[in-house]
Design a protein around this motif. Structure first.
Motif, PDB file in Angstrom:
ATOM      1  N   THR A 225      -2.558 -13.058  -2.084  1.00  8.42           N
ATOM      2  CA  THR A 225      -3.580 -14.098  -1.937  1.00  8.42           C
ATOM      3  C   THR A 225      -4.937 -13.530  -1.543  1.00  8.42           C
ATOM      4  OG1 THR A 225      -3.031 -14.563   0.370  1.00  8.42           O
ATOM      5  CG2 THR A 225      -1.845 -15.825  -1.309  1.00  8.42           C
ATOM      6  N   TYR A 226      -4.975 -12.264  -1.173  1.00  9.70           N
ATOM      7  CA  TYR A 226      -6.227 -11.614  -0.774  1.00  9.70           C
ATOM      8  C   TYR A 226      -6.690 -10.588  -1.808  1.00  9.70           C
ATOM      9  CZ  TYR A 226      -5.512 -13.925   3.650  1.00  9.70           C
ATOM     10  OH  TYR A 226      -5.335 -14.884   4.617  1.00  9.70           O
ATOM     11  N   GLN A 227      -6.279 -10.771  -3.050  1.00 10.03           N
ATOM     12  CA  GLN A 227      -6.569  -9.808  -4.105  1.00 10.03           C
ATOM     13  C   GLN A 227      -8.051  -9.650  -4.408  1.00 10.03           C
ATOM     14  OE1 GLN A 227      -5.294 -10.889  -8.043  1.00 10.03           O
ATOM     15  NE2 GLN A 227      -5.299 -13.059  -7.496  1.00 10.03           N
ATOM     16  N   ASP A 228      -8.880 -10.577  -3.993  1.00  9.13           N
ATOM     17  CA  ASP A 228     -10.315 -10.479  -4.273  1.00  9.13           C
ATOM     18  C   ASP A 228     -11.055  -9.554  -3.299  1.00  9.13           C
ATOM     19  OD1 ASP A 228     -10.019 -12.177  -6.442  1.00  9.13           O
ATOM     20  OD2 ASP A 228     -10.450 -13.971  -5.256  1.00  9.13           O
ATOM     21  N   TYR A 229     -10.345  -9.026  -2.321  1.00 10.36           N
ATOM     22  CA  TYR A 229     -10.959  -8.106  -1.356  1.00 10.36           C
ATOM     23  C   TYR A 229     -10.667  -6.667  -1.770  1.00 10.36           C
ATOM     24  CZ  TYR A 229     -11.619 -12.152   1.660  1.00 10.36           C
ATOM     25  OH  TYR A 229     -12.006 -13.353   2.167  1.00 10.36           O
ATOM     26  N   ASN A 230     -11.573  -5.774  -1.454  1.00 10.70           N
ATOM     27  CA  ASN A 230     -11.361  -4.356  -1.756  1.00 10.70           C
ATOM     28  C   ASN A 230     -10.427  -3.695  -0.752  1.00 10.70           C
ATOM     29  OD1 ASN A 230     -13.082  -4.231  -4.035  1.00 10.70           O
ATOM     30  ND2 ASN A 230     -14.849  -4.178  -2.672  1.00 10.70           N
ATOM     31  N   THR A 231     -10.652  -3.981   0.524  1.00 12.72           N
ATOM     32  CA  THR A 231      -9.874  -3.358   1.590  1.00 12.72           C
ATOM     33  C   THR A 231      -9.541  -4.403   2.641  1.00 12.72           C
ATOM     34  OG1 THR A 231     -11.050  -1.267   1.243  1.00 12.72           O
ATOM     35  CG2 THR A 231      -9.834  -1.503   3.312  1.00 12.72           C
ATOM     36  N   ILE A 232      -8.263  -4.478   3.000  1.00 12.52           N
ATOM     37  CA  ILE A 232      -7.859  -5.390   4.066  1.00 12.52           C
ATOM     38  C   ILE A 232      -7.085  -4.599   5.126  1.00 12.52           C
ATOM     39  CG2 ILE A 232      -7.826  -7.459   2.625  1.00 12.52           C
ATOM     40  CD1 ILE A 232      -4.815  -7.234   2.425  1.00 12.52           C
ATOM     41  N   ALA A 233      -7.341  -4.931   6.372  1.00  8.69           N
ATOM     42  CA  ALA A 233      -6.575  -4.366   7.480  1.00  8.69           C
ATOM     43  C   ALA A 233      -5.490  -5.372   7.827  1.00  8.69           C
ATOM     44  CB  ALA A 233      -7.468  -4.112   8.688  1.00  8.69           C
ATOM     45  N   VAL A 234      -4.262  -4.901   7.959  1.00  6.05           N
ATOM     46  CA  VAL A 234      -3.125  -5.767   8.251  1.00  6.05           C
ATOM     47  C   VAL A 234      -2.471  -5.281   9.537  1.00  6.05           C
ATOM     48  CG1 VAL A 234      -0.888  -6.613   7.440  1.00  6.05           C
ATOM     49  CG2 VAL A 234      -2.747  -6.232   5.800  1.00  6.05           C
ATOM     50  N   ILE A 235      -2.507  -6.117  10.558  1.00  8.42           N
ATOM     51  CA  ILE A 235      -1.895  -5.793  11.832  1.00  8.42           C
ATOM     52  C   ILE A 235      -0.516  -6.432  11.830  1.00  8.42           C
ATOM     53  CG2 ILE A 235      -2.159  -5.776  14.331  1.00  8.42           C
ATOM     54  CD1 ILE A 235      -4.593  -4.622  12.588  1.00  8.42           C
ATOM     55  N   ALA A 236       0.503  -5.592  11.834  1.00  3.06           N
ATOM     56  CA  ALA A 236       1.851  -6.120  11.635  1.00  3.06           C
ATOM     57  C   ALA A 236       2.889  -5.269  12.356  1.00  3.06           C
ATOM     58  CB  ALA A 236       2.138  -6.198  10.135  1.00  3.06           C
ATOM     59  N   HIS A 237       4.111  -5.442  11.938  1.00  2.00           N
ATOM     60  CA  HIS A 237       5.280  -4.866  12.584  1.00  2.00           C
ATOM     61  C   HIS A 237       5.882  -3.751  11.735  1.00  2.00           C
ATOM     62  CE1 HIS A 237       4.990  -8.368  15.180  1.00  2.00           C
ATOM     63  NE2 HIS A 237       4.785  -9.044  14.067  1.00  2.00           N
ATOM     64  N   PHE A 238       6.654  -2.929  12.387  1.00  2.00           N
ATOM     65  CA  PHE A 238       7.337  -1.801  11.773  1.00  2.00           C
ATOM     66  C   PHE A 238       7.980  -2.181  10.442  1.00  2.00           C
ATOM     67  CE2 PHE A 238      11.598   0.221  11.562  1.00  2.00           C
ATOM     68  CZ  PHE A 238      11.210   1.512  11.255  1.00  2.00           C
TER      69      PHE A 238
END
Length: 179
Positions: A138-151
């Protein structure tokens, strides 16, 4: 699209453990205060600085990590329910911690060998992968995304990591949306 995964900081479970809280209640535990400076320093990581937006799991440990980064970077921050942790019980029922641990070990062994059981009562590797990629797509229109998530969320895209993923570790992935 570049995805910059950041595993959340180390969690402080001391209060939750002292009160004998369930695993669900433990998801509200905050970060250990001692790890906060290390998380703050991640804002200087070049890949994180290049991110157009920050996505976060809804769990406190991830949200707090994302907020610390966002305070310095001033990016848009979106909370995504489907970036939550691996589900030890797909029905959302309470299971004893010993059963959760058994399921976790079984899941890890199967994942390491490229296998899975679809009716084991816990979330399969394929289901986790689909859940995570549906968010990223759903965020394909962005060049770079930071994702804060789990192992497990991170590992679902980067593959099995025998040594795990450290708290605060940054892993970059070139991701092709599935749309």
């Amino acid at each position: 699209m570049k995805v910059v995964f950041v595993r959340h900081g180390k969690t402080d479970y001391s209060l939750a453990d002292a009160r004998q809280m369930s695993q669900l209640e433990k998801d509200y535990a905050p970060l250990q205060r001692a790890c906060i400076p290390a998380i703050q320093s991640l804002a200087h990581h070049p890949s994180i600085q290049q991110a157009d937006i920050i996505l976060s799991s809804p769990y406190t440990r991830a949200l707090q990590t994302a907020e610390i980064l966002n305070r310095q970077l001033q990016k848009e921050l979106f909370v995504e329910h489907d970036l939550r942790e691996w589900q030890a019980d797909v029905k959302g029922s309470y299971i004893p911690l010993s059963e959760r641990d058994r399921r976790w070990l079984e899941y890890r062994e199967l994942f390491a060998n490229g296998n899975e059981v679809t009716n084991a009562g816990y979330e399969s590797a394929t289901a986790l992968y689909r859940r995570v990629t549906s968010v990223l797509d759903t965020y394909q229109d962005y060049n770079t995304i930071a994702v804060i998530a789990h192992f497990n969320v991170i590992e679902s895209l980067v593959g099995y990591r025998e040594q795990g993923i450290e708290y605060g570790e940054v892993i970059e992935v070139d991701y092709q949306p599935n749309l």
